[in-house]
Design an enzyme around this catalytic site. Structure first.
Site, short mmCIF file in Angstrom:
data_model
loop_
_atom_site.label_atom_id
_atom_site.label_comp_id
_atom_site.label_asym_id
_atom_site.label_seq_id
_atom_site.Cartn_x
_atom_site.Cartn_y
_atom_site.Cartn_z
N HIS A 154 0.84 -1.20 0.00
CA HIS A 154 0.00 0.00 0.00
C HIS A 154 0.87 1.24 0.00
O HIS A 154 2.08 1.17 0.22
CB HIS A 154 -0.93 0.00 1.22
CG HIS A 154 -0.24 0.16 2.54
ND1 HIS A 154 0.02 -0.89 3.38
CD2 HIS A 154 0.26 1.26 3.15
CE1 HIS A 154 0.64 -0.45 4.45
NE2 HIS A 154 0.80 0.84 4.34
P1 TYD Z 1 -1.54 -2.69 7.67
O1 TYD Z 1 -1.12 -1.24 7.77
O2 TYD Z 1 -2.28 -3.10 6.42
O3 TYD Z 1 -0.26 -3.61 7.86
P2 TYD Z 1 1.00 -3.90 6.87
O4 TYD Z 1 1.10 -2.76 5.91
O5 TYD Z 1 2.15 -4.03 7.77
O6 TYD Z 1 0.72 -5.19 6.15
O7 TYD Z 1 -2.39 -3.04 8.95
C1 TYD Z 1 -2.76 -4.37 9.25
C2 TYD Z 1 -4.05 -4.32 10.06
O8 TYD Z 1 -3.85 -3.63 11.28
C3 TYD Z 1 -5.19 -3.62 9.33
O9 TYD Z 1 -6.38 -4.35 9.59
C4 TYD Z 1 -5.28 -2.29 9.99
C5 TYD Z 1 -4.76 -2.53 11.39
N1 TYD Z 1 -4.03 -1.36 11.95
C6 TYD Z 1 -4.61 -0.64 13.00
O10 TYD Z 1 -5.72 -0.93 13.47
N2 TYD Z 1 -3.92 0.42 13.51
C7 TYD Z 1 -2.70 0.80 13.03
O11 TYD Z 1 -2.09 1.79 13.53
C8 TYD Z 1 -2.12 0.05 11.95
C9 TYD Z 1 -0.79 0.42 11.37
C10 TYD Z 1 -2.83 -1.03 11.44
#
Ligand code: TYD
Length: 135
Positions: free
Chosen positions: A50
């Protein structure tokens, strides 16, 4: 790559060990509103996929190592993080993927805003359209 860069933090090293202080707007180019950390990532897993519209972040690998693939509409670059006194700044509209987490690795993320799902761009084709307007 534009909108990204490595930051070197102080490493206060004495016979008691290492200490790295990080202060918002001083050591990183934004006020820190949120931190989170990623741990216990299984072998072979890639995360991320992303970009953000407005968020600024700094990634710091506190233990072990992890590779970060940075992409925009023109370029791609892989940065290995393996030093707790180095931060990778990632600004808006940079696509990122995190992979090759070593066992026991800990990735700390400092963020400029509270969590907001509407700030994410998770569709790569849509990301490219937005990034082409910007870069
Ligand atoms: P995501 O940012 O998509 O993780 P990565 O990029 O490391 O794969 O986040 C994973 C999950 O965690 C998603 O369901 C959103 C949640 N999340 C929160 O609730 N709060 C946060 O501060 C972050 C970064 C993620």
């Amino acid at each position: 790559m534009f909108n990204t860069g490595l930051l070197k933090f102080r490493d206060i090293n004495d016979k008691y060990g290492h200490l790295t202080p990080i202060e918002g707007k001083i050591d990183v180019p934004f006020e820190i509103k949120r931190i989170y950390y990623i741990t216990r990532v299984q072998e072979g897993v890639t995360r991320g996929f992303h970009s953000h519209r407005k968020l600024h972040q700094v990634l710091i690998c506190l233990n072990g190592s992890v590779n970060i693939r940075l992409r925009n509409s023109n370029d791609e670059e892989v940065v290995q993080l393996n030093d707790p006194s180095i931060g990778l700044y990632i600004g808006p509209l940079i696509w990122r993927e995190m992979f090759d987490f070593t066992e026991g690795s800990v990735l700390l993320v400092l963020a400029s805003e509270y969590y907001d799902e509407s700030d994410y761009i998770r569709n790569h084709d849509f990301y490219l359209e937005e990034a082409r307007k910007r870069f």
